[in-house]
Design an enzyme around this catalytic site. Structure first.
Site, PDB file in Angstrom:
ATOM      1  N   CYS A 171       0.878  -1.185   0.000  1.00 45.54           N
ATOM      2  CA  CYS A 171       0.000   0.000   0.000  1.00 45.54           C
ATOM      3  C   CYS A 171       0.911   1.231   0.000  1.00 45.54           C
ATOM      4  CB  CYS A 171      -0.914   0.007   1.215  1.00 45.54           C
ATOM      5  SG  CYS A 171      -1.879  -1.505   1.443  1.00 45.54           S
ATOM      6  N   ALA A 172       1.638   1.422  -1.089  1.00 43.66           N
ATOM      7  CA  ALA A 172       2.744   2.373  -1.111  1.00 43.66           C
ATOM      8  C   ALA A 172       2.305   3.819  -1.025  1.00 43.66           C
ATOM      9  CB  ALA A 172       3.587   2.165  -2.368  1.00 43.66           C
ATOM     10  N   GLY A 180       4.683   6.893  -1.379  1.00 41.01           N
ATOM     11  CA  GLY A 180       6.007   6.315  -1.516  1.00 41.01           C
ATOM     12  C   GLY A 180       7.012   6.642  -0.437  1.00 41.01           C
ATOM     13  N   GLY A 181       6.594   7.223   0.686  1.00 38.86           N
ATOM     14  CA  GLY A 181       7.547   7.598   1.723  1.00 38.86           C
ATOM     15  C   GLY A 181       8.302   6.401   2.293  1.00 38.86           C
ATOM     16  N   CYS A 232      -0.964   3.940  10.978  1.00 38.58           N
ATOM     17  CA  CYS A 232      -0.731   5.157  11.761  1.00 38.58           C
ATOM     18  C   CYS A 232      -1.944   5.398  12.649  1.00 38.58           C
ATOM     19  CB  CYS A 232      -0.436   6.355  10.860  1.00 38.58           C
ATOM     20  SG  CYS A 232      -1.669   6.673   9.571  1.00 38.58           S
ATOM     21  N   ASP A 273       1.241  -1.318   4.767  1.00 33.76           N
ATOM     22  CA  ASP A 273       0.964  -0.067   5.481  1.00 33.76           C
ATOM     23  C   ASP A 273      -0.502   0.242   5.226  1.00 33.76           C
ATOM     24  OD1 ASP A 273       1.196   2.318   6.811  1.00 33.76           O
ATOM     25  OD2 ASP A 273       2.097   3.384   5.131  1.00 33.76           O
TER      26      ASP A 273
END
Length: 453
Positions: free
Chosen positions: A256-257, A260-261, A380, A327
């Site tokens: 789940c890019a 792209g961090g 998060c 993520d």
């Protein structure tokens, strides 16, 4: 009515003008279903006549209003006034902005660039608020700590007696965290370069790649951002990549890019060796991420748009990767320091829709992990329903996986809320709230379980 805008030859802007522009900006934030930071960026881009020196105060004032949303609303309801941007601003100036009733009335003069004069009802509101402070002894805790109803029960369960201290930490502005790109720069050199710009910069206490700047400078002051030598990334997010622990030569999927961090951090860990595939269901985000990858000098990354979490590409590449990061899309409760508007405006799926989606994504992505490889599930979020409960349910359904304890993957974290998982909070670690679980597929035959096609 079309208001006059700032003229290019104006040398200074009065506080009254800043108030009016803040009102305009607040109305736009309220009107559109987009994150506040994106609205702020577009607002200033469209109003280039606003002097650069005054954009900071406008942003600071807007975010003060967002961080005090529930408390200002409580005061307005207490005095029978509607919760509008203008009333919120008036209440803030009296309760938290240090202004007197006469000062506020003078600012709302109706002069050029200033807000319209106060109405009789607004003057009456100022009289009622005179001498008060933004916090009040009779406020419920959930109001005092800006906790929305949809998250309150889960956060009380998660933190218990620590609820007040954890939520108070969430009300403080977040620092600027930078991740040094080791492909292009050295952390000590970047620290010196930031200090040479007059910025209060220190090495991050947890991340081996992090630098923390304790103020929010204009980003155009940071040339190393444009060159790809550093990236803006919260230290907690950097630590998720540490948990992934990708090695040079590995094959890795960031399932789940998004922007792209974490992909960038993982690829840099691998020293540009091996292969990283950045996947997402939003092709536009991947295309924008690709530009970040090029700027960072990383050429071991491939982007792969997916139709859904069960895209056929997953089945075709079953058991083919050393590391897989999920993520997962989540409530974002851990990012409220940076995104205070997210408490009150749920811009994506609600919690009831997110929980089954997270489970489906995790089960599908797990098929990509080879025997002996590592699956990392991260959010998060601060809610156990999205974190520990999701991992427990996954492990119960997938006996080929076991937990890799936090002491093995990130021994520098000594005060995590859970002994096995990365569980960072603003109060404990001065990071955003992050959760990550490292799960290893045992070196045996790949499970025959299949996610829905």
């Amino acid at each position: 009515m079309v208001r006059p805008r700032f003229q290019p030859d104006r040398v200074s802007v009065t506080f009254a003008a800043i108030l009016q522009e803040t009102l305009d900006l607040t109305e736009e934030v309220d009107a559109v279903a987009r994150p506040a930071d994106a609205v702020v960026s577009d607002f200033f881009r469209a109003r280039r006549d606003i002097p650069t020196a005054h954009r900071g105060p406008i942003s600071v004032l807007l975010y003060a209003l967002l961080r005090h949303h529930a408390r200002l609303g409580w005061w307005l309801k207490r005095h029978g006034r509607p919760d509008t941007p203008r009333n919120r601003l008036l209440a803030w100036l009296m309760l938290g902005g240090g202004k007197t009733r006469d000062q506020v009335q003078a600012l709302f003069s109706g002069a050029k660039f200033a807000p319209a004069p106060l109405t009789d009802q607004e003057r009456a509101l100022l009289i009622k608020l005179q001498g008060a402070r933004v916090d009040h002894p009779t406020m419920p805790d959930d109001v005092r700590y800006e906790c929305p109803d949809w998250a309150a029960d889960g956060l009380h369960r998660r933190f218990g007696d620590a609820f007040a201290s954890e939520m108070a930490a969430m009300l403080t502005p977040a620092p600027l965290d930078l991740r040094v790109n080791p492909i292009k720069a050295d952390r000590a050199e970047m620290l010196s370069a930031l200090r040479a710009l007059g910025l209060p910069a220190e090495l991050s206490p947890l991340s081996p790649y992090g630098i923390r700047v304790s103020e929010r400078p204009a980003l155009n002051r940071l040339p190393m951002l444009k060159t790809g030598e550093v990236e803006i990334q919260d230290e907690g997010s950097q630590m998720v990549a540490v948990v992934v622990d990708a090695k040079p030569g590995d094959r890795v999927v960031d399932f789940c890019a998004g922007a792209g961090g974490k992909t960038l951090a993982i690829a840099a860990q691998m020293k540009n060796k091996g292969h990283v595939i950045a996947c997402d269901v939003l092709d536009g985000r991947l295309k924008r991420a690709a530009e970040r990858f090029r700027r960072a000098g990383l050429h071991n990354i491939e982007t792969r748009p997916l139709a859904s979490e069960t895209d056929r590409w997953v089945k075709r590449h079953k058991g083919g990767f050393d590391r897989v990061l999920v993520d997962a899309p989540c409530s974002g409760t851990g990012t409220w320091r940076r995104n205070p508007d997210a408490r009150w405006r749920v811009l994506g799926p609600g919690l009831e829709a997110l929980l089954p989606l997270q489970a489906r994504i995790l089960a599908s992505a797990a098929r990509l992990v080879k025997p002996g490889g590592r699956l990392v599930y991260a959010t998060c979020s601060l809610l156990a329903e999205e974190n520990e409960a999701q991992v427990a349910a996954f492990l119960a359904a997938h006996p080929a996986f076991r937990v890799v304890p936090l002491s093995e993957v990130a021994p520098e974290i000594t005060s995590s809320a859970h002994p096995d998982y990365l569980a960072l909070t603003p109060a404990r670690h001065d990071t955003d709230g992050f959760f990550a679980a490292a799960l290893q597929r045992e070196a045996a035959a790949i499970e025959t379980d299949a996610a829905p096609e």
